[in-house]
Design a protein around this motif. Structure first.
Motif, mmCIF file in Angstrom:
data_model
loop_
_atom_site.group_PDB
_atom_site.id
_atom_site.type_symbol
_atom_site.label_atom_id
_atom_site.label_comp_id
_atom_site.label_asym_id
_atom_site.label_seq_id
_atom_site.Cartn_x
_atom_site.Cartn_y
_atom_site.Cartn_z
ATOM 1 N N LYS A 127 32.507 51.193 42.774
ATOM 2 C CA LYS A 127 31.319 52.000 43.068
ATOM 3 C C LYS A 127 31.666 52.893 44.243
ATOM 4 N N CYS A 173 24.103 56.392 46.242
ATOM 5 C CA CYS A 173 25.093 56.000 45.242
ATOM 6 C C CYS A 173 25.581 57.238 44.495
ATOM 7 N N GLU A 176 27.804 54.603 40.169
ATOM 8 C CA GLU A 176 27.410 53.198 40.033
ATOM 9 C C GLU A 176 28.479 52.394 39.308
#
Length: 187
Positions: A127, A173, A176
């Protein structure tokens, strides 16, 4: 010749200068083929008969020759591990592991992801987060103590897992899933 059993898996053999002179490994250590040494086989067979040292399996042999000609031989048996045991140990170290690296520049994380993607033959679970002009790379199920990941500190700084909650809560983010794969294609 003196043979001393140092335990179930090791042995010390002392040879006088006359005995060592008769052996093929007393001359030039660099030219000796220890696996096919007739002298070493003879000595190990004698050790088996005299002290019950089993020579089956992998052996580590260290030979020290004194300038006066005496010789000491240390023999130890390597513990045999099956292929399955070795793989289990590797999996125990890596499954569930999480490593976090912080990058100061976008170019650095792109370069690191490119090298990771080029140097591994499998998909890396990862990530990528962004917070306060820093990029965070999370690597999952990898043993970062493995030498193939050592280059990451050229581009980044390894940070403790205790920082993960802060980054996950406050950071944005960017990827992901498959962060390494995606970012490696941006360079």
């Amino acid at each position: 010749m003196e043979i001393i059993k140092l335990g179930t898996c090791s042995l010390k053999i002392s040879l006088s200068s006359e005995e060592a002179g008769k052996c093929d490994f007393s001359k030039n250590k660099d030219d000796i083929d220890y696996e096919n040494s007739g002298s070493l086989k003879f000595i190990l067979d004698k050790a088996k008969k005299e002290v019950g040292f089993d020579v089956k399996g992998r052996l580590c042999v260290e030979i020290y020759t004194a300038p006066s000609g005496e010789c000491e031989i240390f023999v130890s048996k390597a513990k045999e591990r099956s292929y399955k045991e070795k793989n289990n140990d590797q999996q125990k170290r890596s499954i569930g592991a999480r490593s976090i690296y912080v990058f100061d520049r976008l170019e650095d994380i792109l370069s690191a992801c490119k090298r990771l993607a080029d140097n591994t033959s499998f998909e890396i679970k990862s990530k990528i987060y962004y917070d306060k002009n820093k990029y965070y790379l999370f690597l999952f199920d990898t043993d970062t103590k493995d030498i193939k990941y050592s280059f990451l500190t050229e581009y980044s700084k390894y940070i403790k897992n205790s920082a993960a909650l802060y980054i996950l809560e406050r950071g944005k983010c960017l990827c992901e899933k498959k962060g390494v794969e995606i970012f490696s294609k941006l360079l």
